[in-house]
Design a protein around this motif. Sequence first.
Motif, PDB file in Angstrom:
ATOM      1  N   MET A  92      30.766  19.697  87.148  1.00 45.82           N
ATOM      2  CA  MET A  92      30.895  20.578  85.998  1.00 45.82           C
ATOM      3  C   MET A  92      29.511  20.971  85.483  1.00 45.82           C
ATOM      4  SD  MET A  92      34.148  18.776  84.045  1.00 45.82           S
ATOM      5  CE  MET A  92      34.507  20.187  83.008  1.00 45.82           C
ATOM      6  N   VAL A  93      29.453  22.029  84.709  1.00 40.24           N
ATOM      7  CA  VAL A  93      28.183  22.630  84.309  1.00 40.24           C
ATOM      8  C   VAL A  93      27.828  22.213  82.880  1.00 40.24           C
ATOM      9  CG1 VAL A  93      26.918  24.793  83.998  1.00 40.24           C
ATOM     10  CG2 VAL A  93      28.613  24.590  85.832  1.00 40.24           C
ATOM     11  N   TYR A  94      26.588  21.743  82.713  1.00 39.09           N
ATOM     12  CA  TYR A  94      26.092  21.362  81.386  1.00 39.09           C
ATOM     13  C   TYR A  94      26.046  22.579  80.472  1.00 39.09           C
ATOM     14  CZ  TYR A  94      22.754  19.909  77.785  1.00 39.09           C
ATOM     15  OH  TYR A  94      22.129  19.655  76.590  1.00 39.09           O
ATOM     16  N   ASP A  95      26.557  22.427  79.219  1.00 37.18           N
ATOM     17  CA  ASP A  95      26.625  23.559  78.303  1.00 37.18           C
ATOM     18  C   ASP A  95      26.093  23.191  76.915  1.00 37.18           C
ATOM     19  OD1 ASP A  95      27.295  26.282  77.830  1.00 37.18           O
ATOM     20  OD2 ASP A  95      29.086  25.650  76.750  1.00 37.18           O
ATOM     21  N   GLY A  96      25.139  22.270  76.869  1.00 32.56           N
ATOM     22  CA  GLY A  96      24.496  21.944  75.605  1.00 32.56           C
ATOM     23  C   GLY A  96      25.133  20.760  74.882  1.00 32.56           C
ATOM     24  N   ILE A  97      24.729  20.590  73.612  1.00 26.20           N
ATOM     25  CA  ILE A  97      25.179  19.485  72.768  1.00 26.20           C
ATOM     26  C   ILE A  97      26.080  20.036  71.667  1.00 26.20           C
ATOM     27  CG2 ILE A  97      24.492  17.586  71.260  1.00 26.20           C
ATOM     28  CD1 ILE A  97      23.629  17.148  74.108  1.00 26.20           C
ATOM     29  N   THR A  98      27.236  19.405  71.473  1.00 29.31           N
ATOM     30  CA  THR A  98      28.158  19.795  70.409  1.00 29.31           C
ATOM     31  C   THR A  98      27.902  18.923  69.186  1.00 29.31           C
ATOM     32  OG1 THR A  98      29.839  20.441  72.021  1.00 29.31           O
ATOM     33  CG2 THR A  98      30.570  20.054  69.755  1.00 29.31           C
ATOM     34  N   ARG A  99      27.608  19.576  68.086  1.00 28.97           N
ATOM     35  CA  ARG A  99      27.353  18.850  66.837  1.00 28.97           C
ATOM     36  C   ARG A  99      28.334  19.338  65.777  1.00 28.97           C
ATOM     37  NH1 ARG A  99      22.096  19.533  68.986  1.00 28.97           N
ATOM     38  NH2 ARG A  99      21.006  17.534  69.201  1.00 28.97           N
ATOM     39  N   GLU A 100      29.141  18.413  65.259  1.00 22.39           N
ATOM     40  CA  GLU A 100      30.117  18.739  64.229  1.00 22.39           C
ATOM     41  C   GLU A 100      30.009  17.733  63.104  1.00 22.39           C
ATOM     42  OE1 GLU A 100      34.071  19.102  65.697  1.00 22.39           O
ATOM     43  OE2 GLU A 100      33.489  20.197  67.490  1.00 22.39           O
ATOM     44  N   ARG A 110      28.080  15.136  70.948  1.00 22.23           N
ATOM     45  CA  ARG A 110      28.678  15.028  72.271  1.00 22.23           C
ATOM     46  C   ARG A 110      27.998  15.979  73.249  1.00 22.23           C
ATOM     47  NH1 ARG A 110      34.049  16.966  70.278  1.00 22.23           N
ATOM     48  NH2 ARG A 110      32.672  17.626  68.613  1.00 22.23           N
ATOM     49  N   ILE A 111      27.931  15.552  74.514  1.00 18.01           N
ATOM     50  CA  ILE A 111      27.402  16.390  75.591  1.00 18.01           C
ATOM     51  C   ILE A 111      28.553  17.225  76.139  1.00 18.01           C
ATOM     52  CG2 ILE A 111      26.179  16.413  77.801  1.00 18.01           C
ATOM     53  CD1 ILE A 111      25.211  13.582  77.135  1.00 18.01           C
ATOM     54  N   LYS A 112      28.333  18.529  76.220  1.00 14.30           N
ATOM     55  CA  LYS A 112      29.407  19.438  76.615  1.00 14.30           C
ATOM     56  C   LYS A 112      29.215  19.911  78.055  1.00 14.30           C
ATOM     57  CE  LYS A 112      31.607  23.816  75.246  1.00 14.30           C
ATOM     58  NZ  LYS A 112      31.533  24.966  74.301  1.00 14.30           N
ATOM     59  N   TYR A 113      30.291  19.765  78.858  1.00 16.87           N
ATOM     60  CA  TYR A 113      30.331  20.279  80.220  1.00 16.87           C
ATOM     61  C   TYR A 113      31.506  21.245  80.327  1.00 16.87           C
ATOM     62  CZ  TYR A 113      27.054  16.617  81.652  1.00 16.87           C
ATOM     63  OH  TYR A 113      25.955  15.800  81.778  1.00 16.87           O
ATOM     64  N   ILE A 114      31.297  22.355  81.086  1.00 15.68           N
ATOM     65  CA  ILE A 114      32.373  23.335  81.269  1.00 15.68           C
ATOM     66  C   ILE A 114      32.734  23.436  82.734  1.00 15.68           C
ATOM     67  CG2 ILE A 114      31.670  24.632  79.232  1.00 15.68           C
ATOM     68  CD1 ILE A 114      30.417  26.712  81.087  1.00 15.68           C
ATOM     69  N   CYS A 115      33.873  24.065  82.992  1.00 19.93           N
ATOM     70  CA  CYS A 115      34.387  24.225  84.348  1.00 19.93           C
ATOM     71  C   CYS A 115      33.365  24.958  85.224  1.00 19.93           C
ATOM     72  CB  CYS A 115      35.706  24.998  84.304  1.00 19.93           C
ATOM     73  SG  CYS A 115      36.404  25.350  85.923  1.00 19.93           S
ATOM     74  N   PRO A 116      33.137  24.486  86.462  1.00 22.80           N
ATOM     75  CA  PRO A 116      32.172  25.160  87.353  1.00 22.80           C
ATOM     76  C   PRO A 116      32.607  26.566  87.760  1.00 22.80           C
ATOM     77  CG  PRO A 116      33.361  23.451  88.542  1.00 22.80           C
ATOM     78  CD  PRO A 116      33.723  23.294  87.097  1.00 22.80           C
ATOM     79  N   LYS A 117      33.892  26.895  87.580  1.00 19.53           N
ATOM     80  CA  LYS A 117      34.381  28.219  87.962  1.00 19.53           C
ATOM     81  C   LYS A 117      34.532  29.138  86.759  1.00 19.53           C
ATOM     82  CE  LYS A 117      36.758  26.699  92.152  1.00 19.53           C
ATOM     83  NZ  LYS A 117      38.017  26.749  92.946  1.00 19.53           N
ATOM     84  N   ALA A 118      33.957  28.744  85.646  1.00 18.23           N
ATOM     85  CA  ALA A 118      33.969  29.574  84.435  1.00 18.23           C
ATOM     86  C   ALA A 118      32.580  30.141  84.194  1.00 18.23           C
ATOM     87  CB  ALA A 118      34.437  28.761  83.235  1.00 18.23           C
ATOM     88  N   LYS A 119      32.537  31.350  83.716  1.00 18.58           N
ATOM     89  CA  LYS A 119      31.272  32.006  83.414  1.00 18.58           C
ATOM     90  C   LYS A 119      31.295  32.502  81.973  1.00 18.58           C
ATOM     91  CE  LYS A 119      30.101  33.576  88.080  1.00 18.58           C
ATOM     92  NZ  LYS A 119      29.755  34.747  88.925  1.00 18.58           N
ATOM     93  N   LYS A 120      30.139  32.379  81.333  1.00 13.46           N
ATOM     94  CA  LYS A 120      29.997  32.853  79.956  1.00 13.46           C
ATOM     95  C   LYS A 120      29.394  34.246  79.975  1.00 13.46           C
ATOM     96  CE  LYS A 120      28.201  29.907  77.045  1.00 13.46           C
ATOM     97  NZ  LYS A 120      27.306  28.896  76.466  1.00 13.46           N
ATOM     98  N   ILE A 121      30.035  35.176  79.293  1.00 18.36           N
ATOM     99  CA  ILE A 121      29.531  36.541  79.217  1.00 18.36           C
ATOM    100  C   ILE A 121      29.516  36.995  77.767  1.00 18.36           C
ATOM    101  CG2 ILE A 121      30.325  37.161  81.540  1.00 18.36           C
ATOM    102  CD1 ILE A 121      32.688  38.582  80.248  1.00 18.36           C
ATOM    103  N   ASN A 122      28.719  37.992  77.499  1.00 15.80           N
ATOM    104  CA  ASN A 122      28.591  38.535  76.152  1.00 15.80           C
ATOM    105  C   ASN A 122      29.229  39.913  76.110  1.00 15.80           C
ATOM    106  OD1 ASN A 122      27.581  39.657  73.670  1.00 15.80           O
ATOM    107  ND2 ASN A 122      26.010  38.059  73.690  1.00 15.80           N
TER     108      ASN A 122
END
Length: 476
Positions: free
Chosen positions: A336-344, A350-362
């Motif tokens: 899975m792909v590292y996506d930064g730190i989640t702070r709430e 928490r360390i955030k990981y996302i699906c390797p087959k997902a892409k972030k777009i704007n």
Amino acid sequence: MPVSAKQLNFTDISTEFDKFYNKNQNNLLGLLDQFINISDFIPFSFYQKYYSHFGRKRNFSLESMINAFILKNILSLPSIDLLISLLNISSEMRQFCGFLKVPHKSQFSRFKVNFFDALNDLFNNLVDVTEEISKDINPFLASFLITDTTGFEAYVTENNPKFYHSELKKAKSYANRIAKDSPNSTFDVEKYAQSQMPKFASSNTDVKLTYLNGHFGYFQKCVISTNALGVVRNVNFYDTHNNLDQDLRPQDIKDNYDAKSLIPSLETYFQLHPNFSYKYFLGDAGFDADDNYAYLLKRKIMPIISLNPRNSPNLPQPGFNQVGVPLCPYDSSLPMVYDGITREKGRADRIKYICPKAKKININGKLSYILNCENPCTSSKCGRIKQITIHHNYRFNSSIPRDSLKWQKLYRLRTICERSICQIKNFIQIKSSRVRNTVSLKSDILLACISQLIAFILIFKSKNYDKPLAIKSLIA
């Protein structure tokens, strides 16, 4: 048909009460006179605050006021008015309390408001005394610290069922208007009515909307800890400052932990009682958080906490590679792909990981995800997200396996704390006392805990070890 019931007058009631007292005085007032001297437990600082407040011209001693509250709680009298009536009837009760005349209702109320901090000192002093007694009675049960969150329902307008029904009535009218425009609407009337409830009571902002005891209401929340004998050890009003130098809040300990209520409560407790130590901690699934496990292990206390199913979603769990990166649940060759730190706020980082087959777009300045997977492991549009706390796996690496017989037997002791809380609420008779002031309500809670500890000392000194909290047996 003649009426068989006998009409009672005030003289009859007084006579019957005297008969009841003379029959049972050895079971309660006699035992209190014989074994309890309340001045032995009152800190010197309490005397200073009380007598500096009233000076020499005082009508009632500090011991008299505390004895009156203890008697009220042990007898489960629902109001100060009833206590005053019984004191006026019974000269023996006045003699026990030390009253030459009965105080006015306002004097009892002002006592609770003016001396809340001093009552906290008295309570903590009694905790020190009863800790050694608990170890003498049963060292094994005294080695447990059981904690639970609870709430005391405040006497505010919003707790009246009519208040919610008025919001429900408005929601139904709103639903009828929506149905005319959208016949297929799935508008939920009850959820909408609940969302319109104010977040706190209008007459008291300290009393907040909370889901407790199976329903929504406006409660004074607190964290209560007991040992496995059911003897209360700690009361912490964690959502408001209680004027203790040792009082801690989550933001005060954010550098090391970020638990919402347990850690601040226990930190306050152990700072007040630095020599106390426990072998086991028992808590329900509400305390199932990595920070809590880390804190308890640092304190060398074995956590026995039930897993919270909300922290364990019913989805295929990803594995981990050699460097600790989570893997796709359906294809272990895809990390899975590292996506930064989640702070709430109120939660651990928490360390955030996302699906390797997902892409972030704007898209038009808004962040979106595009998932390109033929066999997704979740219905989420952005694919699987794995959040890992810094101290991962404290929850599952339990010292005692949760499926073992020993863990199950120890966890059953957790209900002792709930029964002790029920006893404290029975002392206060909260729905009948109609206390509005926040400080007065907190003082009532502390006085109920003080009464329980005094009764526990009394039971110990009268050598009734088998049932250390059978307080009602004293007046049976």
